[in-house]
Design an enzyme around this catalytic site. Structure first.
Site, PDB file in Angstrom:
ATOM      1  N   GLU A  27       0.851  -1.190   0.000  1.00  0.00           N
ATOM      2  CA  GLU A  27       0.000   0.000   0.000  1.00  0.00           C
ATOM      3  C   GLU A  27       0.886   1.239   0.000  1.00  0.00           C
ATOM      4  O   GLU A  27       1.976   1.242   0.610  1.00  0.00           O
ATOM      5  CB  GLU A  27      -0.897  -0.006   1.245  1.00  0.00           C
ATOM      6  CG  GLU A  27      -1.757   1.257   1.348  1.00  0.00           C
ATOM      7  CD  GLU A  27      -2.892   1.174   2.360  1.00  0.00           C
ATOM      8  OE1 GLU A  27      -2.973   0.158   3.091  1.00  0.00           O
ATOM      9  OE2 GLU A  27      -3.697   2.117   2.417  1.00  0.00           O
ATOM     10  N   ASN A  72      -6.726   1.662   2.572  1.00  0.00           N
ATOM     11  CA  ASN A  72      -7.452   2.925   2.750  1.00  0.00           C
ATOM     12  C   ASN A  72      -6.984   3.979   1.738  1.00  0.00           C
ATOM     13  O   ASN A  72      -7.756   4.832   1.327  1.00  0.00           O
ATOM     14  CB  ASN A  72      -7.251   3.455   4.169  1.00  0.00           C
ATOM     15  CG  ASN A  72      -7.862   2.541   5.222  1.00  0.00           C
ATOM     16  OD1 ASN A  72      -8.646   1.652   4.904  1.00  0.00           O
ATOM     17  ND2 ASN A  72      -7.505   2.755   6.471  1.00  0.00           N
ATOM     18  N   ASN A 172     -12.158  -0.824  -1.185  1.00  0.00           N
ATOM     19  CA  ASN A 172     -11.514  -1.345   0.014  1.00  0.00           C
ATOM     20  C   ASN A 172     -12.319  -0.993   1.252  1.00  0.00           C
ATOM     21  O   ASN A 172     -12.659   0.191   1.438  1.00  0.00           O
ATOM     22  CB  ASN A 172     -10.106  -0.740   0.156  1.00  0.00           C
ATOM     23  CG  ASN A 172      -9.424  -1.154   1.446  1.00  0.00           C
ATOM     24  OD1 ASN A 172      -9.036  -2.315   1.603  1.00  0.00           O
ATOM     25  ND2 ASN A 172      -9.283  -0.234   2.382  1.00  0.00           N
ATOM     26  N   GLU A 173     -12.619  -1.978   2.074  1.00  0.00           N
ATOM     27  CA  GLU A 173     -13.229  -1.764   3.406  1.00  0.00           C
ATOM     28  C   GLU A 173     -14.308  -0.687   3.371  1.00  0.00           C
ATOM     29  O   GLU A 173     -14.324   0.218   4.215  1.00  0.00           O
ATOM     30  CB  GLU A 173     -12.146  -1.429   4.440  1.00  0.00           C
ATOM     31  CG  GLU A 173     -11.201  -2.577   4.669  1.00  0.00           C
ATOM     32  CD  GLU A 173     -10.298  -2.431   5.901  1.00  0.00           C
ATOM     33  OE1 GLU A 173     -10.239  -1.343   6.499  1.00  0.00           O
ATOM     34  OE2 GLU A 173      -9.662  -3.448   6.270  1.00  0.00           O
ATOM     35  N   TYR A 244      -7.402  -9.030  11.391  1.00  0.00           N
ATOM     36  CA  TYR A 244      -6.167  -8.710  12.115  1.00  0.00           C
ATOM     37  C   TYR A 244      -6.306  -9.201  13.554  1.00  0.00           C
ATOM     38  O   TYR A 244      -7.389  -9.118  14.134  1.00  0.00           O
ATOM     39  CB  TYR A 244      -5.907  -7.203  12.109  1.00  0.00           C
ATOM     40  CG  TYR A 244      -5.541  -6.646  10.741  1.00  0.00           C
ATOM     41  CD1 TYR A 244      -4.265  -6.843  10.224  1.00  0.00           C
ATOM     42  CD2 TYR A 244      -6.458  -5.928   9.987  1.00  0.00           C
ATOM     43  CE1 TYR A 244      -3.911  -6.317   8.975  1.00  0.00           C
ATOM     44  CE2 TYR A 244      -6.107  -5.403   8.740  1.00  0.00           C
ATOM     45  CZ  TYR A 244      -4.832  -5.604   8.245  1.00  0.00           C
ATOM     46  OH  TYR A 244      -4.478  -5.086   7.010  1.00  0.00           O
ATOM     47  N   GLU A 295      -6.625  -9.031   3.391  1.00  0.00           N
ATOM     48  CA  GLU A 295      -5.765  -8.409   4.412  1.00  0.00           C
ATOM     49  C   GLU A 295      -5.842  -9.284   5.647  1.00  0.00           C
ATOM     50  O   GLU A 295      -6.943  -9.488   6.192  1.00  0.00           O
ATOM     51  CB  GLU A 295      -6.216  -6.985   4.764  1.00  0.00           C
ATOM     52  CG  GLU A 295      -5.874  -5.956   3.720  1.00  0.00           C
ATOM     53  CD  GLU A 295      -6.193  -4.527   4.163  1.00  0.00           C
ATOM     54  OE1 GLU A 295      -6.023  -4.217   5.366  1.00  0.00           O
ATOM     55  OE2 GLU A 295      -6.629  -3.755   3.307  1.00  0.00           O
ATOM     56  N   GLN A 357       1.302  -6.006   5.714  1.00  0.00           N
ATOM     57  CA  GLN A 357       1.695  -5.663   4.371  1.00  0.00           C
ATOM     58  C   GLN A 357       3.061  -6.290   4.120  1.00  0.00           C
ATOM     59  O   GLN A 357       3.472  -7.156   4.887  1.00  0.00           O
ATOM     60  CB  GLN A 357       1.707  -4.152   4.234  1.00  0.00           C
ATOM     61  CG  GLN A 357       0.290  -3.544   4.449  1.00  0.00           C
ATOM     62  CD  GLN A 357       0.204  -2.051   4.197  1.00  0.00           C
ATOM     63  OE1 GLN A 357       1.144  -1.414   3.778  1.00  0.00           O
ATOM     64  NE2 GLN A 357      -0.963  -1.472   4.472  1.00  0.00           N
TER      65      GLN A 357
HETATM   66  O1  AHR Z   1      -3.154  -2.590   6.245  1.00  0.00           O
HETATM   67  C1  AHR Z   1      -3.405  -1.391   6.914  1.00  0.00           C
HETATM   68  C2  AHR Z   1      -4.830  -0.886   6.713  1.00  0.00           C
HETATM   69  O2  AHR Z   1      -5.699  -1.794   7.331  1.00  0.00           O
HETATM   70  C3  AHR Z   1      -5.350  -0.808   5.299  1.00  0.00           C
HETATM   71  O3  AHR Z   1      -5.045   0.392   4.668  1.00  0.00           O
HETATM   72  C4  AHR Z   1      -6.844  -0.913   5.490  1.00  0.00           C
HETATM   73  O4  AHR Z   1      -7.473  -1.501   4.380  1.00  0.00           O
HETATM   74  C5  AHR Z   1      -6.986  -1.712   6.765  1.00  0.00           C
HETATM   75  O5  AHR Z   1      -7.856  -1.116   7.649  1.00  0.00           O
END
Ligand code: AHR
Length: 508
Positions: A27, A72, A172-173, A244, A295, A357
């Site tokens: 990113e 993001n 994205n999201e 996450y 992700e 990432q």
């Molecule tokens: O990977 C970090 C961030 O986590 C990304 O930009 C977003 O898509 C997610 O919230």
């Protein structure tokens, strides 16, 4: 000592494992691109400014796919800014990460780097501030051979051949209220459907990923997926989920069981997709939606939200500020190993996954401008699993005691996944007990096991505690050989406390 027994049956297949499960994510955020993969001042930099030492580690990591350019970031991004002569590209504010985007690494530079790294590009389009037209224009720029204004612009910018990107994320999201252009499921589903329709008209070979939930804790989780699947029926191929995990104070046990959390998250999404697909019938046009875990990782998100986010979002605007450069300890690597196990055992439904990432930003690879790049602890389970998990994923489980966790109830102390290709079965094990080793016996379901090979383990190195990390100066956490014995047709080994291990066994 605690004992675990694992029965290996090479005929008990879950499904073929897609190599795309070992994807990664770059990113335009923090120092992932600028100061990460790219740093013209570094002694190892090539003519385009990409770091050679980072490229070598990316190749060693063995990732297959790279999601780009966000995250993001993509929800405020104008792709046109990132093409054409570098000295004419505009400098912009990146409102998502309160940063300055110079656009010095753009579409062409990234495509060339990804090719050299052996990575298939998975492009994300901006459905935050932009829409179907801009997404289709980007696709035409990238994939149309020539003879139109956009494809000829690409050719004039140095790429005579189309990039041929097949994989595309539709935003994205979009379920997150932190997202630029955040939407309701209905608003997003309609936009994703119209974007998908137009993109397929431009290039019918594309594979499209609709944005699912950004976490299983989102208030809209479940309803979001149902609405988006209904509105995009027959137009998309995959639905994403983001996941996450972090160690909460005083709750190591739940953290070590994160793989169970991911299992349940994937299975819940799969059940929703199955139900909606059944109800939609022919409107699905024969498509069975895959799950793109695009992700996933360990991320100390509470620390970011509570301490780092406010100063970042209200401070000075900088190019490539340091954002979420988490340093990973042993437990983080063990959890990454178990998250990979979860992806492998859902090979029948998980069609893609991207560890978030790649460099510096919650990443397996770290850099500093005046040092060689180094491997974080989490590099190792990814690299080994990506290199060895091949062919078909097998149904395996450990017969073993359980450990109590606040988040997931009682979970098996040993987590296991396995794959087979040819005459070898690759086994990946985790010992979730932070204090005690576990004796593991692997037994063949159809007769004796004939051999065990290449056993490696990652655990707390001698002379350190579990909080040890790899730094620019010293990298004590890595792989060491694991002793295995073949006795009476069974394979025996001892998993150290808090460890992740991999080995190959040869069934009868
Ligand atoms: O990977 C970090 C961030 O986590 C990304 O930009 C977003 O898509 C997610 O919230």
């Amino acid at each position: 000592m605690t004992h675990a027994r694992i029965r290996i049956d090479p005929t008990d297949v879950v499904g073929d494992l897609s190599p795309r499960v070992f994807g990664t994510f770059v990113e335009h955020m923090g120092r992932c691109v600028y100061g990460g993969i790219h740093d013209p001042q570094h002694p190892s930099a090539d003519a385009d400014g990409f770091r050679g030492d980072v490229l070598a580690l990316v190749r060693e990591l063995g990732a297959t796919v790279v999601r780009y350019p966000g995250g993001n970031f993509v929800s405020g991004f104008r792709w046109e800014d990132s093409v054409g002569p570098r000295d004419e590209r505009p400098v912009r504010l990146d409102a998502a990460w309160h940063s300055i985007e110079t656009n010095q690494v753009g579409l062409h530079e990234f495509a060339g780097w990804a090719e050299r790294a052996g990575l298939e590009v998975m492009m994300a389009v901006n459905l935050g501030t932009r829409g179907a037209a801009e997404a289709a224009q980007l696709l035409e720029y990238c994939n149309h051979p020539g003879g139109t204004a956009l494809s000829d612009q690409r050719r004039a910018n140095g790429a005579a051949d189309p990039f041929g990107f097949r994989l595309w994320c539709l935003g994205n999201e979009m379920d997150g209220d932190w997202q630029i252009g955040h939407k309701t499921a209905h608003e997003y589903g309609r936009l994703a459907a119209e974007t998908a329709r137009l993109m397929r008209f431009v290039d019918p070979t594309v594979e499209l990923v609709a944005a699912g939930s950004s976490s299983a804790d989102q208030p809209t989780f479940g309803e979001w997926e149902r609405e988006v699947v209904r509105l995009t029926a027959g137009l998309v191929d995959h639905v994403s989920l983001h996941a996450y995990y972090e160690e909460k104070p005083g709750d190591l046990a739940s953290f070590l069981a994160s793989g169970v959390g991911l299992d349940r998250y994937i299975e819940t999404v799969a059940a929703i997709l199955d139900e909606e697909e059944a109800a939609l019938g022919e409107r699905m046009q024969g498509r069975r939606l895959g799950i793109s875990v695009d992700e996933w990782n360990v991320w100390y998100l509470d620390r970011f939200n509570e301490q780092d986010k406010e100063p970042l979002l209200t401070g000075a605007w900088n190019v490539a500020p340091r954002i979420i450069e988490d340093e990973y300890a042993v437990a983080d690597a063990v959890v990454v190993g178990s998250l990979l196990n979860s992806l492998v055992r859902h090979a029948d439904r998980v069609t893609m996954a991207n560890q978030a990432q790649l460099v510096n930003v919650i990443a397996p690879i770290r850099t500093e401008p005046d040092a060689d790049a180094w491997r974080q602890t989490i590099f190792w389970p990814f690299a080994v699993t990506a290199a060895r998990a091949r062919g078909a994923a097998l149904r395996v489980a450990a017969e073993c005691p359980t450990v109590p966790t606040d988040a997931y109830g009682d979970v098996p102390v040993v987590d296991v996944a396995a794959t087979t290709a040819g005459d070898r079965v690759e086994v990946f094990c985790v010992n979730r007990d932070p204090e005690n080793p576990v004796e593991v016996t692997l037994a063949g379901a159809h007769g004796a096991l004939r051999g065990a090979h290449d056993a490696v383990v990652l655990t707390v190195p001698e002379g350190h505690d579990r909080f040890v990390t790899n730094t620019r100066d010293a990298q004590p956490v890595g792989l060491r050989e694991l002793d295995v014995r073949v006795e009476d047709g069974e394979v025996r080994l001892t998993l150290p406390a808090l460890s992740w291990a991999a080995l190959g066994v040869v069934p009868a």
